[in-house]
Design a protein around this motif. Structure first.
Motif, PDB file in Angstrom:
ATOM      1  N   ASN A 195       0.827  -1.214   0.000  1.00  0.00           N
ATOM      2  CA  ASN A 195       0.000   0.000   0.000  1.00  0.00           C
ATOM      3  C   ASN A 195       0.859   1.260   0.000  1.00  0.00           C
ATOM      4  O   ASN A 195       0.562   2.220  -0.709  1.00  0.00           O
ATOM      5  CB  ASN A 195      -0.954   0.028   1.192  1.00  0.00           C
ATOM      6  N   LEU A 196       1.904   1.271   0.814  1.00  0.00           N
ATOM      7  CA  LEU A 196       2.791   2.433   0.863  1.00  0.00           C
ATOM      8  C   LEU A 196       3.548   2.590  -0.453  1.00  0.00           C
ATOM      9  O   LEU A 196       3.640   3.691  -0.998  1.00  0.00           O
ATOM     10  CB  LEU A 196       3.766   2.336   2.034  1.00  0.00           C
ATOM     11  N   LEU A 197       4.089   1.495  -0.964  1.00  0.00           N
ATOM     12  CA  LEU A 197       4.819   1.554  -2.232  1.00  0.00           C
ATOM     13  C   LEU A 197       3.933   2.099  -3.343  1.00  0.00           C
ATOM     14  O   LEU A 197       4.350   2.978  -4.106  1.00  0.00           O
ATOM     15  CB  LEU A 197       5.342   0.164  -2.602  1.00  0.00           C
ATOM     16  N   SER A 252       4.005   5.751  -5.181  1.00  0.00           N
ATOM     17  CA  SER A 252       4.498   5.418  -6.531  1.00  0.00           C
ATOM     18  C   SER A 252       5.977   5.061  -6.519  1.00  0.00           C
ATOM     19  O   SER A 252       6.744   5.475  -7.402  1.00  0.00           O
ATOM     20  CB  SER A 252       4.239   6.571  -7.507  1.00  0.00           C
ATOM     21  N   ILE A 253       6.390   4.287  -5.527  1.00  0.00           N
ATOM     22  CA  ILE A 253       7.788   3.859  -5.420  1.00  0.00           C
ATOM     23  C   ILE A 253       7.977   2.601  -6.268  1.00  0.00           C
ATOM     24  O   ILE A 253       7.297   1.605  -6.073  1.00  0.00           O
ATOM     25  CB  ILE A 253       8.172   3.572  -3.950  1.00  0.00           C
ATOM     26  N   THR A 254       8.900   2.687  -7.218  1.00  0.00           N
ATOM     27  CA  THR A 254       9.197   1.538  -8.067  1.00  0.00           C
ATOM     28  C   THR A 254      10.653   1.095  -7.944  1.00  0.00           C
ATOM     29  O   THR A 254      11.015   0.023  -8.401  1.00  0.00           O
ATOM     30  CB  THR A 254       8.891   1.851  -9.548  1.00  0.00           C
ATOM     31  N   GLN A 258       6.699  12.768  -3.063  1.00  0.00           N
ATOM     32  CA  GLN A 258       5.568  12.307  -2.254  1.00  0.00           C
ATOM     33  C   GLN A 258       6.110  11.697  -0.959  1.00  0.00           C
ATOM     34  O   GLN A 258       7.116  10.980  -0.983  1.00  0.00           O
ATOM     35  CB  GLN A 258       4.766  11.239  -3.006  1.00  0.00           C
ATOM     36  N   GLY A 259       5.431  11.968   0.174  1.00  0.00           N
ATOM     37  CA  GLY A 259       5.898  11.451   1.449  1.00  0.00           C
ATOM     38  C   GLY A 259       4.777  10.973   2.337  1.00  0.00           C
ATOM     39  O   GLY A 259       3.604  11.307   2.145  1.00  0.00           O
ATOM     40  N   LYS A 260       5.164  10.191   3.333  1.00  0.00           N
ATOM     41  CA  LYS A 260       4.210   9.681   4.322  1.00  0.00           C
ATOM     42  C   LYS A 260       4.985   9.249   5.557  1.00  0.00           C
ATOM     43  O   LYS A 260       6.083   8.706   5.446  1.00  0.00           O
ATOM     44  CB  LYS A 260       3.443   8.491   3.748  1.00  0.00           C
ATOM     45  N   GLN A 261       4.407   9.502   6.723  1.00  0.00           N
ATOM     46  CA  GLN A 261       4.988   8.939   7.931  1.00  0.00           C
ATOM     47  C   GLN A 261       4.434   7.533   8.053  1.00  0.00           C
ATOM     48  O   GLN A 261       3.216   7.318   8.011  1.00  0.00           O
ATOM     49  CB  GLN A 261       4.662   9.769   9.174  1.00  0.00           C
ATOM     50  N   TYR A 262       5.311   6.571   8.168  1.00  0.00           N
ATOM     51  CA  TYR A 262       4.969   5.151   8.115  1.00  0.00           C
ATOM     52  C   TYR A 262       5.170   4.538   9.499  1.00  0.00           C
ATOM     53  O   TYR A 262       6.291   4.472   9.988  1.00  0.00           O
ATOM     54  CB  TYR A 262       5.859   4.472   7.074  1.00  0.00           C
ATOM     55  N   ILE A 263       4.084   4.113  10.108  1.00  0.00           N
ATOM     56  CA  ILE A 263       4.183   3.523  11.447  1.00  0.00           C
ATOM     57  C   ILE A 263       4.446   2.031  11.300  1.00  0.00           C
ATOM     58  O   ILE A 263       3.654   1.303  10.694  1.00  0.00           O
ATOM     59  CB  ILE A 263       2.911   3.812  12.261  1.00  0.00           C
TER      60      ILE A 263
END
Length: 149
Positions: free
Chosen positions: A77-79, A83-85, A121-126
């Motif tokens: 889901n995070l990838l 849009s991390i490839t 694009q960023g997100k804090q990932y717990i």
């Protein structure tokens, strides 16, 4: 463009360097745009500054500077969401809780900030593990020092 910052006053930022957090950060869900600013005092630490609210800024660091064995998996889901490839495009930051004296400061290894450096694009990932604490000691590698203590 110029933005007002918490620690550095008015600074000019390149609009292409704005990081976008579609869900904001936990506790700051309205804050979607941030910039990563280098500090003049120390090249290890940076400021993750809200582009909209001067009072919202976090001291961050590449956690691998202090914890070379810091390892975790990013879920699908995070990838997809960022849009991390390619693993080369992933930037990992940890939020620092700064204390006085500085030796009592800590890193949040439980909730790293993940950034796709290609699309900003960023997100804090717990992390769903107890392997890493939210208040990890800042232990300097041998021969390193931090200014401003």
């Amino acid at each position: 463009m110029y933005i007002q910052t918490k620690y550095m006053g008015s600074v000019e930022v390149d609009p292409s360097k704005i990081l976008y957090f579609s869900s904001g950060l936990p506790g700051f869900i309205e804050e979607k745009e941030f910039v990563l600013l280098n500090t003049a005092e120390n090249s290890v630490f940076q400021i993750l500054q809200s582009a909209d609210t001067p009072e919202i800024a976090f001291v961050v660091v590449n956690p691998y500077y202090f914890y070379q064995n810091y390892v975790f998996d990013l879920d699908e889901n995070l990838l997809n969401g960022l849009s991390i490839t390619d693993a080369e495009d992933v930037m990992v930051l940890a939020i620092v809780t700064v204390r006085k004296p500085f030796a009592e400061s800590t890193l949040n290894l439980k909730a790293p900030i993940i950034i796709n450096s290609q699309n900003q694009q960023g997100k804090q990932y717990i992390l769903n593990t107890d392997s890493y604490p939210s208040k990890a000691a800042i232990t300097l590698p041998d021969s390193a020092s931090v200014k401003g203590e």
